[in-house]
Design an enzyme around this catalytic site. Structure first.
Site, PDB file in Angstrom:
ATOM      1  N   LYS A  71      11.533   4.983  40.462  1.00 32.70           N
ATOM      2  CA  LYS A  71      10.267   5.031  41.182  1.00 32.70           C
ATOM      3  C   LYS A  71       9.116   4.557  40.303  1.00 32.70           C
ATOM      4  O   LYS A  71       8.030   4.224  40.790  1.00 32.70           O
ATOM      5  CB  LYS A  71       9.985   6.488  41.611  1.00 32.70           C
ATOM      6  CG  LYS A  71      11.076   7.114  42.429  1.00 32.70           C
ATOM      7  CD  LYS A  71      10.812   8.626  42.567  1.00 32.70           C
ATOM      8  CE  LYS A  71      12.013   9.303  43.164  1.00 32.70           C
ATOM      9  NZ  LYS A  71      11.971  10.774  42.973  1.00 32.70           N
ATOM     10  N   GLY A  72       9.361   4.585  39.016  1.00 30.39           N
ATOM     11  CA  GLY A  72       8.264   4.414  38.056  1.00 30.39           C
ATOM     12  C   GLY A  72       7.503   3.111  38.158  1.00 30.39           C
ATOM     13  O   GLY A  72       6.312   3.058  37.836  1.00 30.39           O
ATOM     14  N   GLU A 127       9.646  -3.459  35.778  1.00 27.10           N
ATOM     15  CA  GLU A 127      10.001  -2.131  35.258  1.00 27.10           C
ATOM     16  C   GLU A 127       8.754  -1.493  34.637  1.00 27.10           C
ATOM     17  O   GLU A 127       7.873  -2.191  34.130  1.00 27.10           O
ATOM     18  CB  GLU A 127      11.132  -2.321  34.217  1.00 27.10           C
ATOM     19  CG  GLU A 127      11.604  -1.081  33.496  1.00 27.10           C
ATOM     20  CD  GLU A 127      12.249  -0.031  34.384  1.00 27.10           C
ATOM     21  OE1 GLU A 127      11.580   0.436  35.316  1.00 27.10           O
ATOM     22  OE2 GLU A 127      13.390   0.380  34.084  1.00 27.10           O
ATOM     23  N   ASP A 128       8.692  -0.173  34.691  1.00 28.58           N
ATOM     24  CA  ASP A 128       7.545   0.498  34.090  1.00 28.58           C
ATOM     25  C   ASP A 128       7.634   0.510  32.563  1.00 28.58           C
ATOM     26  O   ASP A 128       6.667   0.213  31.870  1.00 28.58           O
ATOM     27  CB  ASP A 128       7.391   1.938  34.631  1.00 28.58           C
ATOM     28  CG  ASP A 128       8.664   2.782  34.495  1.00 28.58           C
ATOM     29  OD1 ASP A 128       9.714   2.264  34.028  1.00 28.58           O
ATOM     30  OD2 ASP A 128       8.628   3.974  34.870  1.00 28.58           O
ATOM     31  N   ASP A 131      12.856   1.114  27.310  1.00 35.43           N
ATOM     32  CA  ASP A 131      13.035   2.118  26.263  1.00 35.43           C
ATOM     33  C   ASP A 131      14.319   1.797  25.486  1.00 35.43           C
ATOM     34  O   ASP A 131      14.334   0.936  24.617  1.00 35.43           O
ATOM     35  CB  ASP A 131      13.060   3.490  26.940  1.00 35.43           C
ATOM     36  CG  ASP A 131      13.094   4.649  25.977  1.00 35.43           C
ATOM     37  OD1 ASP A 131      12.576   4.531  24.866  1.00 35.43           O
ATOM     38  OD2 ASP A 131      13.664   5.709  26.339  1.00 35.43           O
ATOM     39  N   LYS A 159       9.077   0.030  24.272  1.00 39.93           N
ATOM     40  CA  LYS A 159       9.241   0.873  23.067  1.00 39.93           C
ATOM     41  C   LYS A 159      10.371   0.255  22.235  1.00 39.93           C
ATOM     42  O   LYS A 159      11.507   0.722  22.300  1.00 39.93           O
ATOM     43  CB  LYS A 159       9.643   2.298  23.463  1.00 39.93           C
ATOM     44  CG  LYS A 159       8.539   3.142  24.047  1.00 39.93           C
ATOM     45  CD  LYS A 159       8.936   4.613  24.028  1.00 39.93           C
ATOM     46  CE  LYS A 159       9.024   5.186  25.398  1.00 39.93           C
ATOM     47  NZ  LYS A 159       9.411   6.607  25.453  1.00 39.93           N
ATOM     48  N   PHE A 180       6.307   9.766  24.278  1.00 42.82           N
ATOM     49  CA  PHE A 180       6.673   9.961  25.678  1.00 42.82           C
ATOM     50  C   PHE A 180       5.400   9.891  26.508  1.00 42.82           C
ATOM     51  O   PHE A 180       4.461  10.653  26.298  1.00 42.82           O
ATOM     52  CB  PHE A 180       7.408  11.283  25.912  1.00 42.82           C
ATOM     53  CG  PHE A 180       8.118  11.268  27.238  1.00 42.82           C
ATOM     54  CD1 PHE A 180       9.382  10.725  27.351  1.00 42.82           C
ATOM     55  CD2 PHE A 180       7.493  11.738  28.384  1.00 42.82           C
ATOM     56  CE1 PHE A 180      10.021  10.649  28.589  1.00 42.82           C
ATOM     57  CE2 PHE A 180       8.127  11.677  29.612  1.00 42.82           C
ATOM     58  CZ  PHE A 180       9.396  11.136  29.715  1.00 42.82           C
ATOM     59  N   VAL A 181       5.387   8.955  27.439  1.00 45.56           N
ATOM     60  CA  VAL A 181       4.165   8.702  28.197  1.00 45.56           C
ATOM     61  C   VAL A 181       4.352   9.038  29.680  1.00 45.56           C
ATOM     62  O   VAL A 181       5.461   9.001  30.203  1.00 45.56           O
ATOM     63  CB  VAL A 181       3.705   7.236  28.049  1.00 45.56           C
ATOM     64  CG1 VAL A 181       3.223   6.960  26.642  1.00 45.56           C
ATOM     65  CG2 VAL A 181       4.818   6.264  28.438  1.00 45.56           C
ATOM     66  N   ASP A 187       6.819   9.445  34.868  1.00 51.46           N
ATOM     67  CA  ASP A 187       6.858  10.884  35.126  1.00 51.46           C
ATOM     68  C   ASP A 187       7.380  11.694  33.952  1.00 51.46           C
ATOM     69  O   ASP A 187       8.015  11.175  33.045  1.00 51.46           O
ATOM     70  CB  ASP A 187       7.775  11.160  36.324  1.00 51.46           C
ATOM     71  CG  ASP A 187       9.255  10.990  35.958  1.00 51.46           C
ATOM     72  OD1 ASP A 187       9.605   9.935  35.397  1.00 51.46           O
ATOM     73  OD2 ASP A 187      10.046  11.925  36.207  1.00 51.46           O
ATOM     74  N   ARG A 193       3.164  11.154  38.076  1.00 47.93           N
ATOM     75  CA  ARG A 193       3.259   9.732  38.415  1.00 47.93           C
ATOM     76  C   ARG A 193       1.941   9.189  38.954  1.00 47.93           C
ATOM     77  O   ARG A 193       1.661   8.008  38.849  1.00 47.93           O
ATOM     78  CB  ARG A 193       4.347   9.511  39.479  1.00 47.93           C
ATOM     79  CG  ARG A 193       5.768   9.719  38.981  1.00 47.93           C
ATOM     80  CD  ARG A 193       6.746   9.173  40.012  1.00 47.93           C
ATOM     81  NE  ARG A 193       8.110   9.635  39.820  1.00 47.93           N
ATOM     82  CZ  ARG A 193       8.993   9.069  39.000  1.00 47.93           C
ATOM     83  NH1 ARG A 193       8.648   8.051  38.264  1.00 47.93           N
ATOM     84  NH2 ARG A 193      10.225   9.537  38.907  1.00 47.93           N
TER      85      ARG A 193
HETATM   86  P1  IMP Z   1      15.942   2.868  29.311  1.00 46.15           P
HETATM   87  O1  IMP Z   1      17.153   2.666  30.156  1.00 46.15           O
HETATM   88  O2  IMP Z   1      16.186   3.839  28.195  1.00 46.15           O
HETATM   89  O3  IMP Z   1      15.309   1.584  28.826  1.00 46.15           O
HETATM   90  O4  IMP Z   1      14.908   3.646  30.172  1.00 46.15           O
HETATM   91  C1  IMP Z   1      14.206   3.113  31.200  1.00 46.15           C
HETATM   92  C2  IMP Z   1      13.644   4.230  32.044  1.00 46.15           C
HETATM   93  O5  IMP Z   1      13.486   5.444  31.314  1.00 46.15           O
HETATM   94  C3  IMP Z   1      12.257   3.890  32.513  1.00 46.15           C
HETATM   95  O6  IMP Z   1      12.283   3.163  33.698  1.00 46.15           O
HETATM   96  C4  IMP Z   1      11.637   5.240  32.699  1.00 46.15           C
HETATM   97  O7  IMP Z   1      11.953   5.740  33.980  1.00 46.15           O
HETATM   98  C5  IMP Z   1      12.306   6.113  31.679  1.00 46.15           C
HETATM   99  N1  IMP Z   1      11.455   6.321  30.493  1.00 46.15           N
HETATM  100  C6  IMP Z   1      11.640   5.854  29.245  1.00 46.15           C
HETATM  101  N2  IMP Z   1      10.661   6.240  28.440  1.00 46.15           N
HETATM  102  C7  IMP Z   1       9.810   6.956  29.181  1.00 46.15           C
HETATM  103  C8  IMP Z   1       8.560   7.609  28.912  1.00 46.15           C
HETATM  104  O8  IMP Z   1       8.012   7.607  27.810  1.00 46.15           O
HETATM  105  N3  IMP Z   1       7.997   8.235  29.963  1.00 46.15           N
HETATM  106  C9  IMP Z   1       8.540   8.275  31.206  1.00 46.15           C
HETATM  107  N4  IMP Z   1       9.685   7.670  31.506  1.00 46.15           N
HETATM  108  C10 IMP Z   1      10.316   7.019  30.503  1.00 46.15           C
END
Ligand code: IMP
Length: 206
Positions: A71-72, A127-128, A131, A159, A180-181, A187, A193
């Protein structure tokens, strides 16, 4: 809320002082219920407009399918799409998310698939936050199976220090350290959100 900006349309952010610095980002000491604002709505809007201008240029008049990762990414996609000046359609996918915790479990599962085929289309995955890279690596592999004409990734935040899978976005709003944001779609346990600014979730509140 940017320091010095008297506008506070939602009435929740309080401007306190001049910007400070933390790693690669400028940390404004502005609060929303004790949360620090990392990027104000104004900074976000300016950066999103720059990204949209670059994406428009790169598309060279060709059509685009924007795929939001729910949803982000919803607020980012809504704002970004309005700065992209080509004929664009939307589609959405949903994957397993952080749920009540803070960090990825490592397993990515598709909860909602695309509504339409992307074969032969110019695709922009929106994508928001990038990570560990697990989500976008999984989605990229999945989407490439449909043979789109082009596939690019736009992420508002990146990140890089958290990366597990080797993946880069084509368009990055802001690169941030390991914080963590929340806010602007992001969220913590499904909350925050709707904050208009991007704030930092303090470790003692996680
Ligand atoms: P990844 O698969 O680890 O790259 O994570 C991607 C998803 O993790 C993002 O779309 C977010 O939903 C969530 N995420 C990663 N870091 C944060 C954060 O700092 N705050 C909130 N959601 C996060």
């Amino acid at each position: 809320m940017a320091a010095g900006n008297p506008q506070n349309t939602c009435g929740i952010c309080t401007d306190r002082a001049s910007p400070d610095s933390r790693d690669t980002v400028s940390m404004a000491t502005v609060t929303y219920q004790g949360l620090e604002v990392l990027f104000s709505r104004q900074q976000i809007a300016e950066r999103v407009a720059e990204m949209g201008a670059q994406i428009t240029k790169d598309l060279n008049g060709e059509k685009l399918v924007m795929i939001g990762v729910l949803k982000g990414a919803a607020p980012f996609l809504a704002d970004l799409s309005r700065t992209i000046q080509v004929d664009a359609t939307f589609d959405f996918v949903a994957t397993t998310s952080y749920g009540k915790g803070l960090r990825s479990s490592g397993a990515v599962k598709l909860i909602k698939d695309l509504d339409h085929s992307i074969e032969g289309k110019n695709v922009l995955v929106v994508e928001d936050i990038l990570d560990t890279g697990l989500t976008l690596s999984y989605l990229r592999k999945l989407f490439l199976q449909q043979h789109p004409k082009s596939l690019r990734i736009a992420t508002l935040l990146d990140k890089p220090s958290r990366r597990i899978e080797k993946i880069d976005a084509d368009y990055v709003g802001f690169s941030i350290p390991n914080l963590f944001v929340i806010g602007y779609g992001m969220d913590y346990a499904e909350r925050y959100r709707n904050l208009p600014d991007i704030c930092v979730m303090p470790p003692d509140q996680q």
